[in-house]
Design a protein around this motif. Structure first.
Motif, PDB file in Angstrom:
ATOM      1  N   LEU A 186      16.874  85.215  44.982  1.00 51.05           N
ATOM      2  CA  LEU A 186      17.187  84.175  45.965  1.00 51.05           C
ATOM      3  C   LEU A 186      16.129  83.083  46.014  1.00 51.05           C
ATOM      4  O   LEU A 186      14.926  83.360  46.020  1.00 51.05           O
ATOM      5  N   THR A 187      16.600  81.835  46.052  1.00 56.00           N
ATOM      6  CA  THR A 187      15.758  80.675  46.328  1.00 56.00           C
ATOM      7  C   THR A 187      16.379  79.904  47.486  1.00 56.00           C
ATOM      8  O   THR A 187      17.564  79.580  47.453  1.00 56.00           O
ATOM      9  N   VAL A 188      15.577  79.639  48.506  1.00 57.77           N
ATOM     10  CA  VAL A 188      16.044  78.860  49.655  1.00 57.77           C
ATOM     11  C   VAL A 188      15.839  77.385  49.352  1.00 57.77           C
ATOM     12  O   VAL A 188      14.791  76.975  48.835  1.00 57.77           O
ATOM     13  N   VAL A 189      16.850  76.566  49.675  1.00 56.29           N
ATOM     14  CA  VAL A 189      16.834  75.147  49.306  1.00 56.29           C
ATOM     15  C   VAL A 189      16.974  74.270  50.544  1.00 56.29           C
ATOM     16  O   VAL A 189      17.871  74.480  51.367  1.00 56.29           O
ATOM     17  N   SER A 190      16.087  73.293  50.661  1.00 60.05           N
ATOM     18  CA  SER A 190      16.235  72.251  51.678  1.00 60.05           C
ATOM     19  C   SER A 190      16.980  71.079  51.044  1.00 60.05           C
ATOM     20  O   SER A 190      16.580  70.588  49.985  1.00 60.05           O
ATOM     21  N   PRO A 191      18.072  70.597  51.667  1.00 59.77           N
ATOM     22  CA  PRO A 191      18.853  69.524  51.054  1.00 59.77           C
ATOM     23  C   PRO A 191      18.203  68.143  51.148  1.00 59.77           C
ATOM     24  O   PRO A 191      18.694  67.189  50.573  1.00 59.77           O
ATOM     25  N   ASP A 192      17.097  68.050  51.906  1.00 58.88           N
ATOM     26  CA  ASP A 192      16.355  66.786  51.997  1.00 58.88           C
ATOM     27  C   ASP A 192      14.947  67.072  52.487  1.00 58.88           C
ATOM     28  O   ASP A 192      14.634  68.186  52.935  1.00 58.88           O
ATOM     29  N   ALA A 193      14.086  66.058  52.437  1.00 60.47           N
ATOM     30  CA  ALA A 193      12.693  66.241  52.844  1.00 60.47           C
ATOM     31  C   ALA A 193      12.577  66.540  54.332  1.00 60.47           C
ATOM     32  O   ALA A 193      11.682  67.277  54.765  1.00 60.47           O
ATOM     33  N   VAL A 232      15.166  76.462  39.935  1.00 61.40           N
ATOM     34  CA  VAL A 232      16.349  77.172  40.431  1.00 61.40           C
ATOM     35  C   VAL A 232      17.150  77.793  39.279  1.00 61.40           C
ATOM     36  O   VAL A 232      18.194  78.391  39.518  1.00 61.40           O
ATOM     37  N   LYS A 233      16.665  77.654  38.060  1.00 67.05           N
ATOM     38  CA  LYS A 233      17.398  78.177  36.912  1.00 67.05           C
ATOM     39  C   LYS A 233      17.512  79.695  36.988  1.00 67.05           C
ATOM     40  O   LYS A 233      16.521  80.411  37.169  1.00 67.05           O
ATOM     41  N   GLY A 234      18.750  80.196  36.849  1.00 72.83           N
ATOM     42  CA  GLY A 234      18.990  81.627  36.896  1.00 72.83           C
ATOM     43  C   GLY A 234      18.841  82.239  38.279  1.00 72.83           C
ATOM     44  O   GLY A 234      18.795  83.462  38.422  1.00 72.83           O
ATOM     45  N   ARG A 235      18.785  81.395  39.313  1.00 76.27           N
ATOM     46  CA  ARG A 235      18.573  81.863  40.679  1.00 76.27           C
ATOM     47  C   ARG A 235      19.841  81.711  41.525  1.00 76.27           C
ATOM     48  O   ARG A 235      20.708  80.876  41.246  1.00 76.27           O
ATOM     49  N   THR A 236      19.934  82.536  42.568  1.00 74.83           N
ATOM     50  CA  THR A 236      20.954  82.352  43.599  1.00 74.83           C
ATOM     51  C   THR A 236      20.354  81.458  44.658  1.00 74.83           C
ATOM     52  O   THR A 236      19.290  81.762  45.210  1.00 74.83           O
ATOM     53  N   LEU A 257      22.339  71.604  42.034  1.00 72.55           N
ATOM     54  CA  LEU A 257      21.696  72.904  41.810  1.00 72.55           C
ATOM     55  C   LEU A 257      22.324  73.636  40.627  1.00 72.55           C
ATOM     56  O   LEU A 257      21.617  74.226  39.797  1.00 72.55           O
ATOM     57  N   LEU A 258      23.645  73.604  40.532  1.00 66.61           N
ATOM     58  CA  LEU A 258      24.329  74.268  39.421  1.00 66.61           C
ATOM     59  C   LEU A 258      24.005  73.588  38.095  1.00 66.61           C
ATOM     60  O   LEU A 258      23.865  74.260  37.052  1.00 66.61           O
ATOM     61  N   GLU A 259      23.866  72.274  38.121  1.00 68.23           N
ATOM     62  CA  GLU A 259      23.505  71.546  36.897  1.00 68.23           C
ATOM     63  C   GLU A 259      22.095  71.891  36.438  1.00 68.23           C
ATOM     64  O   GLU A 259      21.772  71.785  35.248  1.00 68.23           O
ATOM     65  N   GLN A 260      21.246  72.310  37.393  1.00 68.49           N
ATOM     66  CA  GLN A 260      19.878  72.702  37.048  1.00 68.49           C
ATOM     67  C   GLN A 260      19.770  74.186  36.683  1.00 68.49           C
ATOM     68  O   GLN A 260      18.673  74.701  36.514  1.00 68.49           O
ATOM     69  N   GLY A 261      20.920  74.864  36.581  1.00 71.41           N
ATOM     70  CA  GLY A 261      20.923  76.237  36.099  1.00 71.41           C
ATOM     71  C   GLY A 261      21.071  77.313  37.144  1.00 71.41           C
ATOM     72  O   GLY A 261      20.980  78.508  36.815  1.00 71.41           O
ATOM     73  N   ALA A 262      21.312  76.955  38.402  1.00 70.46           N
ATOM     74  CA  ALA A 262      21.534  77.965  39.435  1.00 70.46           C
ATOM     75  C   ALA A 262      22.798  78.757  39.110  1.00 70.46           C
ATOM     76  O   ALA A 262      23.778  78.205  38.591  1.00 70.46           O
ATOM     77  N   THR A 263      22.791  80.054  39.403  1.00 68.02           N
ATOM     78  CA  THR A 263      23.952  80.888  39.082  1.00 68.02           C
ATOM     79  C   THR A 263      25.024  80.820  40.171  1.00 68.02           C
ATOM     80  O   THR A 263      26.213  80.726  39.878  1.00 68.02           O
TER      81      THR A 263
END
Length: 335
Positions: A186-193, A232-236, A257-263
């Motif tokens: 798991l990687t937690v993502v903030s959609p903006d600063a 985020v590559k290979g990460r949820t 995120l998916l374009e950067q390799g997120a699963t």
């Protein structure tokens, strides 16, 4: 709707039974029309009936409100998110506060799970209003003595009030849910600063790394995703936000995120505003699941998508209201 506050509501219920809060004639909860279902659930947790009122409208839409109970000297809580239609629900809240003040309520606490106009908290362009400050002034001028909010768009909005403010977070409810899912890598993502602090808190609780999406807002409800900061590559990925309005930013963030390799990509947001094409965008997106709270009533079409799930914050708000009334620590509820 499932309650996901763990054993806390049961413990609170045991405390209430010993205190006899249900028999306290100086404790009242009232609701406007914005989210009566949430108010009823809060009352259910506390073990008190929802206050009786009469809310009607004249032919031209003008609001008529009357209290049907004696509130003289009472500690009163008014549950009313200022969701769509925002102006209508805001005026309802102001009129309810005025009625309580004129009925000699001892203390009036506005419980606003979703604070409308929160996104207009600064002058980001020439000659614009700071509407969130204006709404704060309206609430205090109407007669509110205290305010309870959940996941404000910007924490500094608390400073717009000259009355005590309790700012709660839905994260305990959300963290509990996603821990049960046990998402791998798991990687937690903030959609903006602007949402980094919120996402960092969530990441710490989940024991996960943090990534940030750099975006630029080109107009109201229009954003352009620039690039992803973090691996985020290979990460949820789990996107953490406070508001989902038209879902344009959310869908673009998922794609980036998916374009950067997120699963896989999941998302959670406290306030499901879901305006215009939001539900259709989410349904057609590559998002696995969007988890929201019941701070705002969810539209029937949103429930049918299968991708949007609701977690209740009624137990958390009930515990907060109880703490305010009993004058005990509210900060302990953050854990």
């Amino acid at each position: 709707m499932a309650d996901s506050n763990g054993s806390r509501p049961r413990q609170a219920a045991e405390r209430r039974r010993s205190r006899g809060l249900a028999e306290d004639k100086h404790f009242r909860i009232f609701s406007g029309s914005a989210n009566r279902a949430l108010a009823l659930e809060i009352c259910k947790h506390i073990g008190v009936p929802l206050g009786e009122t009469r809310m009607q409208r004249f032919a031209d839409g003008e609001v008529y409100f009357q209290l049907l109970e004696n509130v003289r000297g009472a500690d009163v809580f008014v549950v009313q998110p200022t969701c769509n239609p925002v102006d209508q629900h805001l005026v309802e809240l102001l009129i309810m506060i005025d009625a309580l003040k004129r009925a000699s309520a001892g203390r009036i606490t506005v419980v606003v799970p979703y604070y409308g106009y929160a996104r207009q908290d600064r002058k980001d362009r020439p000659r614009v209003a700071i509407s969130s400050k204006l709404v704060a002034d309206l609430l205090t001028t109407a007669g509110a003595n205290r305010a309870l909010f959940m996941d404000l768009h910007a924490a500094q909005i608390q400073g717009f009030f000259n009355i005590p403010v309790d700012h709660m977070f839905a994260s305990p409810v959300m963290v509990s849910y996603f821990r049960e899912l046990n998402l791998p890598n798991l990687t937690v993502v903030s959609p903006d600063a602007g949402g980094v602090e919120r996402a960092r808190f969530f990441a710490t609780k989940m024991g996960a790394p943090l990534a940030i999406v750099d975006k630029r807002r080109t107009d109201i409800n229009v954003t352009e995703v620039m690039h992803v900061i973090g691996d985020v590559k290979g990460r949820t990925c789990l996107i953490i936000d406070d508001i989902v309005d038209t879902a344009g930013t959310l869908v673009k963030t998922v794609d980036a995120l998916l374009e950067q390799g997120a699963t896989k990509v999941f998302a959670c947001a406290s306030h499901p505003v879901l305006s215009g094409p939001a539900v259709e965008r989410i349904a057609n997106s590559r998002l696995e699941e969007l988890v929201v709270t019941d701070s705002i009533p969810l539209a029937e079409e949103a429930e049918k998508t299968g991708k949007i799930k609701v977690r209740s914050v009624s137990g958390l708000l009930a515990a907060t209201i109880e703490s305010i009334h009993m004058e005990t620590s509210v900060s302990s509820l953050f854990n």
